[in-house]
Design a protein around this motif. Structure first.
Motif, PDB file in Angstrom:
ATOM      1  N   GLY A  62       0.821  -1.218   0.000  1.00 47.47           N
ATOM      2  CA  GLY A  62       0.000   0.000   0.000  1.00 47.47           C
ATOM      3  C   GLY A  62       0.851   1.262   0.000  1.00 47.47           C
ATOM      4  O   GLY A  62       0.501   2.257  -0.639  1.00 47.47           O
ATOM      5  N   ALA A  63       1.983   1.212   0.696  1.00 46.63           N
ATOM      6  CA  ALA A  63       2.837   2.401   0.770  1.00 46.63           C
ATOM      7  C   ALA A  63       3.438   2.743  -0.598  1.00 46.63           C
ATOM      8  O   ALA A  63       3.665   3.919  -0.897  1.00 46.63           O
ATOM      9  N   LEU A  64       3.684   1.734  -1.405  1.00 50.72           N
ATOM     10  CA  LEU A  64       4.206   1.983  -2.758  1.00 50.72           C
ATOM     11  C   LEU A  64       3.091   2.537  -3.656  1.00 50.72           C
ATOM     12  O   LEU A  64       3.315   3.464  -4.442  1.00 50.72           O
ATOM     13  N   THR A  66       0.547   4.280  -2.662  1.00 47.91           N
ATOM     14  CA  THR A  66       0.324   5.665  -2.231  1.00 47.91           C
ATOM     15  C   THR A  66       1.395   6.594  -2.805  1.00 47.91           C
ATOM     16  O   THR A  66       1.101   7.708  -3.253  1.00 47.91           O
ATOM     17  N   ALA A  67       2.623   6.115  -2.804  1.00 43.78           N
ATOM     18  CA  ALA A  67       3.729   6.920  -3.339  1.00 43.78           C
ATOM     19  C   ALA A  67       3.525   7.206  -4.826  1.00 43.78           C
ATOM     20  O   ALA A  67       3.763   8.329  -5.294  1.00 43.78           O
ATOM     21  N   VAL A  68       3.075   6.212  -5.552  1.00 40.44           N
ATOM     22  CA  VAL A  68       2.847   6.379  -6.994  1.00 40.44           C
ATOM     23  C   VAL A  68       1.721   7.384  -7.244  1.00 40.44           C
ATOM     24  O   VAL A  68       1.807   8.227  -8.140  1.00 40.44           O
ATOM     25  N   ALA A  70       0.789   9.837  -5.189  1.00 40.98           N
ATOM     26  CA  ALA A  70       1.288  11.164  -4.809  1.00 40.98           C
ATOM     27  C   ALA A  70       2.170  11.733  -5.910  1.00 40.98           C
ATOM     28  O   ALA A  70       2.067  12.916  -6.273  1.00 40.98           O
ATOM     29  N   GLN A  71       3.004  10.870  -6.446  1.00 39.55           N
ATOM     30  CA  GLN A  71       3.922  11.279  -7.504  1.00 39.55           C
ATOM     31  C   GLN A  71       3.152  11.735  -8.752  1.00 39.55           C
ATOM     32  O   GLN A  71       3.490  12.742  -9.376  1.00 39.55           O
ATOM     33  N   LEU A  85      -2.717  13.780   1.717  1.00 43.52           N
ATOM     34  CA  LEU A  85      -3.205  12.753   0.785  1.00 43.52           C
ATOM     35  C   LEU A  85      -3.972  11.703   1.590  1.00 43.52           C
ATOM     36  O   LEU A  85      -3.418  11.079   2.491  1.00 43.52           O
ATOM     37  N   ASP A  86      -5.258  11.577   1.270  1.00 46.09           N
ATOM     38  CA  ASP A  86      -6.097  10.548   1.902  1.00 46.09           C
ATOM     39  C   ASP A  86      -6.324   9.444   0.883  1.00 46.09           C
ATOM     40  O   ASP A  86      -6.674   9.737  -0.260  1.00 46.09           O
ATOM     41  N   VAL A  87      -6.171   8.204   1.283  1.00 40.69           N
ATOM     42  CA  VAL A  87      -6.420   7.111   0.339  1.00 40.69           C
ATOM     43  C   VAL A  87      -7.302   6.037   0.975  1.00 40.69           C
ATOM     44  O   VAL A  87      -7.244   5.801   2.188  1.00 40.69           O
TER      45      VAL A  87
ATOM     46  N   PHE B  33      13.973   4.861  -2.527  1.00 43.08           N
ATOM     47  CA  PHE B  33      12.542   5.158  -2.617  1.00 43.08           C
ATOM     48  C   PHE B  33      12.222   5.729  -3.999  1.00 43.08           C
ATOM     49  O   PHE B  33      11.252   5.323  -4.652  1.00 43.08           O
ATOM     50  N   THR B  37       9.938   3.942  -7.058  1.00 37.20           N
ATOM     51  CA  THR B  37       8.709   4.595  -7.507  1.00 37.20           C
ATOM     52  C   THR B  37       8.898   5.299  -8.853  1.00 37.20           C
ATOM     53  O   THR B  37       7.987   5.972  -9.323  1.00 37.20           O
ATOM     54  N   GLU B  39      10.618   7.861  -9.419  1.00 33.02           N
ATOM     55  CA  GLU B  39      10.479   9.292  -9.153  1.00 33.02           C
ATOM     56  C   GLU B  39      11.571  10.071  -9.892  1.00 33.02           C
ATOM     57  O   GLU B  39      12.737   9.663  -9.864  1.00 33.02           O
ATOM     58  N   PRO B  62       7.008  13.068  -0.574  1.00 31.84           N
ATOM     59  CA  PRO B  62       6.013  13.333   0.487  1.00 31.84           C
ATOM     60  C   PRO B  62       5.482  12.113   1.227  1.00 31.84           C
ATOM     61  O   PRO B  62       4.936  12.266   2.309  1.00 31.84           O
ATOM     62  N   THR B  63       5.619  10.932   0.666  1.00 26.98           N
ATOM     63  CA  THR B  63       5.057   9.761   1.364  1.00 26.98           C
ATOM     64  C   THR B  63       6.145   8.837   1.917  1.00 26.98           C
ATOM     65  O   THR B  63       5.855   7.693   2.265  1.00 26.98           O
ATOM     66  N   ASN B  66       5.697   6.694   5.033  1.00 30.01           N
ATOM     67  CA  ASN B  66       4.807   5.537   4.949  1.00 30.01           C
ATOM     68  C   ASN B  66       5.549   4.202   5.027  1.00 30.01           C
ATOM     69  O   ASN B  66       4.987   3.199   5.458  1.00 30.01           O
ATOM     70  N   GLN B  90      -6.126   5.607   4.850  1.00 31.00           N
ATOM     71  CA  GLN B  90      -4.973   6.273   5.429  1.00 31.00           C
ATOM     72  C   GLN B  90      -4.943   7.721   4.947  1.00 31.00           C
ATOM     73  O   GLN B  90      -5.351   8.006   3.820  1.00 31.00           O
ATOM     74  N   ALA B  91      -4.499   8.613   5.822  1.00 27.76           N
ATOM     75  CA  ALA B  91      -4.326  10.008   5.423  1.00 27.76           C
ATOM     76  C   ALA B  91      -2.966  10.498   5.890  1.00 27.76           C
ATOM     77  O   ALA B  91      -2.586  10.270   7.042  1.00 27.76           O
ATOM     78  N   LEU B  92      -2.230  11.115   4.989  1.00 32.61           N
ATOM     79  CA  LEU B  92      -0.915  11.658   5.329  1.00 32.61           C
ATOM     80  C   LEU B  92      -0.953  13.173   5.265  1.00 32.61           C
ATOM     81  O   LEU B  92      -1.411  13.733   4.272  1.00 32.61           O
TER      82      LEU B  92
END
Lengths: 143, 153
Positions: A62-64, A66-68, A70-71, A85-87, B33, B37, B39, B62-63, B66, B90-92
């Motif tokens: 899930g963290a990956l 979410t990162a994608v 956000a990116q 960012l809410d997911v 990271f 991703t 990035e 930003p994440t 996580n 989840q919310a960040l």
């Protein structure tokens, strides 16, 4: 990455993408290795382990995911910064399949002197099933 | 909607901070990271560009925090409801940037417990907030995670 945008350029309903994305097994391994020196069998890394948990195959952490997401939003222009960012994870995200990212601007406002946008962001599978749903608040920095 | 008073759980845990640990942020961690991703944002990947930015150096995407959430363990709040629990979302919140060399201290707390009734019946939401703070005491990131308790049948 696009060039700078201005706050005034964005209208509600404007879209980002769609953009195709494949998260590969190699990417998942690289991600898992950030914290783990040795990759253990898990639902993220091993087919048999994933199947023992009732999954069809290994899934993307899930963290990956979410990162994608956000990116995808923050890199749409060079002067954007993700504030929140809410997911919501609705379905598992498999490795090595074509995913589609879509963003839609739903609000724009100025708060604490900062120009901000709200953007709904979706990660879909090939059948347009929404696997992950997100809402981002983005700060638009001045040029 | 039910009130909080009607939900049976260990209320002594509400807003009680639990120390999780410390994590050192390295440039290698940020690079890995970004690699995983794909990035390309130069704020995270290009030293020269980042040095000329408002941050005066490389910052983390930003994440990034996580990745540490899998290390967060939470006490059982002993909710007396339902027979199934699942991760709802989840919310960040990004509060201050994270830089290589930062040492992040992580604490978590039970933020709220509330009930909702939907088509499938009553559900109890358990919300935890995890705070990442740097060596200067500045909060860098808040991560809220929601878990839902429900009856399967």
């Amino acid at each position: 990455m696009a060039t700078n945008i201005t706050f005034d350029e964005i209208e509600l309903g404007d879209e980002i993408g769609p953009s195709d994305k494949i998260i590969t097994t190699e990417q998942v391994f690289e991600f898992v290795k950030i914290l783990e020196s040795k990759i253990e069998a898990s639902r993220f890394t091993d087919t048999e382990f994933a199947k023992s948990e009732g999954l069809n195959g290994p899934i993307v952490p899930g963290a990956l995911t979410t990162a994608v997401m956000a990116q995808f939003v923050s890199n749409w222009a060079t002067n954007l910064k993700i504030k929140t960012l809410d997911v919501i994870f609705r379905h598992m995200v498999p490795h090595n399949t074509t995913l589609k990212l879509i963003g839609v601007f739903t609000d724009k406002f100025t708060e604490d002197g900062l120009n901000q946008l709200q953007c709904d962001v979706f990660l879909q599978d090939e059948n347009e099933v929404k696997l992950v749903i997100g809402k981002a608040t983005i700060i638009v920095n001045k040029k | 909607m039910s009130t909080e008073e009607e939900i049976k759980y260990d209320k002594s845990l509400l807003n009680k901070e639990s120390y999780i640990g410390e994590f050192n942020i390295t440039r290698e961690m940020i690079d890995s990271f970004c690699k995983s991703t794909e990035e390309t944002n130069p704020l995270f990947t290009n030293e020269e560009h980042a040095n000329n930015s408002e941050y005066l150096g490389i910052i983390a995407p930003p994440t990034l925090c996580n990745i540490f959430m899998s290390k967060v363990t939470r006490p059982d709040i002993k909710i007396e409801f339902g027979d199934g629990t699942f991760f709802a979302g989840q919310a960040l919140d990004n509060v201050n940037p994270i830089k290589p060399g930062d040492k992040l201290t992580v604490n978590t707390r039970l933020k709220e417990v509330f009930a909702k009734t939907g088509r499938s019946g009553k559900m109890i939401f358990e919300v935890w907030e995890t705070k990442f703070a740097n060596q200067d005491g500045l909060t860098t990131t808040l991560v809220r995670e929601s878990f839902v308790h429900r009856k399967r049948s």
